[in-house]
Design an enzyme around this catalytic site. Structure first.
Site, short mmCIF file in Angstrom:
data_model
loop_
_atom_site.label_atom_id
_atom_site.label_comp_id
_atom_site.label_asym_id
_atom_site.label_seq_id
_atom_site.Cartn_x
_atom_site.Cartn_y
_atom_site.Cartn_z
N HIS A 326 -83.53 52.43 -29.92
CA HIS A 326 -83.14 51.98 -28.59
C HIS A 326 -83.19 53.28 -27.53
O HIS A 326 -83.61 54.36 -28.06
CB HIS A 326 -81.94 51.51 -28.48
N CYS A 345 -77.92 53.72 -36.17
CA CYS A 345 -79.36 53.13 -35.21
C CYS A 345 -80.06 54.63 -34.87
O CYS A 345 -79.35 55.57 -34.86
CB CYS A 345 -78.96 52.60 -33.96
#
Length: 442
Positions: A326, A345
């Site tokens: 992201h 992440c």
């Protein structure tokens, strides 16, 4: 032949003679200038310049860069060749330790520079013709920068804390690191990779977008800290979400959000995080007992926008760990040397470039359209048209270019020796003082 034609031919001959004369003059001028430079360099009273001065040495860092993919079969062959070279280095006694009494950088004269020169020569960063002396000249400067480029360190040519620690890792330890990573790479390549894929090298904290074994993009990344490590992944991109909602994982709700709400009841509202019950209804934060023994059984969902934990973009793929790639609103973190700060992440710098590359075969999604949708702040999922692999790997040593070995710190301490985790302890001390300010806004 007409008079007019004769004039034209004469003009052409004059022009050619003039051009030739100018060329000869230019060459003579260059030769004279070079002679003057040579005389200056070779002058007996030229001062305390080192005789190994080399104006091109500072550009040697370019020699370590390769467009060959890290997961290419070529890389596997290169690392095997490197193992043979390091076996020879170890059998010949390895390399010396560098123990300077002063800060080593360009222009310094110190006896420890001789050990530095030998250390750099053994590993192939400094050419043999540079010779041995106490002078930290431009040859040594270029070799140190090349060494730093191979170890993911700032290429400043200065022997700072981490450069010195990396220099003093023994050769037999580096050989073991190569053997361990050769096996990891071999296991990764046991199954054919996609023609187009994204690879995240966790210890290197960077991303490659690869097409036909060639690197199309190389981006800096932020990966999981040691207490919340990024997992190994082998998957395929399913969709891209522009202006994503962020749903807080249960672990972050329990460990992070509830304690924050106990200290600051306005935290959720300030960060545009809504509480949603099992029926899809919004619940007011003030109606929740934040000091109850268990965290509320509610969904914590952050609206799209600039402060969203994923900012403009989320790249989705199936994963048992529920991880993804992201964007981030805190771009300054990409400038840090130690980029092990996420909750698992992976945040990608200039992630929109990666999205454009992923969607290049998906009709209707060129760069202009992507930017228009992001500017609208409307949550927009996009199904990816073609097969894009996703591979998160743990490689602390690899060699995409023959004769050039890249090493990185063993941040999760998986290589078998704690000395290889040069930055881990410092990184964790810095990270432990605050909650992950990208996954969870403050």
């Amino acid at each position: 032949m007409s008079k007019k034609t004769g004039i034209v031919d004469l003009s052409r001959r004059s022009l050619l003679r003039g051009a030739a004369a100018m060329s000869v003059a230019a060459i003579a001028g260059q030769a004279a200038a070079q002679t003057a430079v040579d005389e200056l360099i070779n002058a007996p009273r030229r001062g305390n310049w080192d005789d190994q001065f080399d104006a091109q040495a500072s550009r040697t860092t370019a020699a370590v860069v390769s467009n060959t993919a890290m997961l290419s079969p070529t890389s596997l062959m290169n690392i095997q060749q490197a193992i043979g070279q390091y076996q020879m280095i170890v059998s010949n006694g390895g390399w010396p330790q560098v123990n300077p009494s002063v800060k080593l950088q360009l222009g310094v004269m110190d006896p420890s520079v001789q050990a530095l020169r030998q250390r750099l020569m053994v590993a192939g960063d400094l050419p043999q013709e540079a010779g041995m002396s106490n002078s930290f000249d431009s040859y040594v400067d270029g070799a140190v920068k090349r060494f730093q480029a191979r170890h993911g360190l700032p290429e400043d040519g200065v022997i700072g804390e981490f450069t010195l620690k990396a220099l003093n890792i023994p050769a037999d330890m580096r050989l073991n690191q190569l053997n361990v990573n050769f096996q990891r790479l071999q296991d990764t390549l046991a199954k054919p990779l996609e023609n187009r894929y994204i690879v995240v090298n966790i210890p290197a904290a960077y991303v490659e977008a690869v097409e036909s074994d060639q690197v199309a993009l190389r981006n800096t990344a932020i990966v999981g800290r040691i207490s919340r490590p990024s997992p190994l992944v082998s998957s395929k991109v399913s969709d891209i979400i522009l202006n994503p909602y962020w749903t807080a994982p249960r672990s972050i709700v329990e460990k992070d959000i509830v304690p924050l709400m106990q200290k600051d009841p306005t935290y959720l509202t300030r960060n545009a995080i809504r509480l949603i019950d099992g029926n899809g209804n919004e619940v007011a934060p003030e109606s929740v007992d934040w000091f109850a023994p268990k965290a509320p059984n509610l969904t914590f969902r952050q609206d799209p926008g600039k402060i969203n934990a994923m900012s403009s973009t989320k790249i989705n793929f199936p994963s048992p760990d529920g991880v993804y790639m992201h964007d981030t609103p805190t771009q300054g973190l990409f400038n840090k040397l130690m980029r092990f700060e996420s909750s698992g992440c992976v945040r990608i710098q200039n992630v929109r470039d990666v999205v454009v590359w992923v969607l290049k075969n998906t009709p209707g999604w060129n760069r202009q359209q992507i930017e228009r949708v992001i500017a609208s702040r409307v949550n927009t999922p996009i199904k990816v048209a073609d097969e894009i692999g996703v591979h998160w790997v743990y490689l602390t040593a690899w060699s995409p270019k023959q004769g050039v070995v890249q090493f990185r710190d063993d941040i999760y301490q998986l290589d078998g020796d704690a000395q290889l985790a040069l930055q881990t302890n410092i990184g964790q001390e810095q990270a432990s003082g605050s909650i992950d300010d990208d996954i969870l806004p403050q």
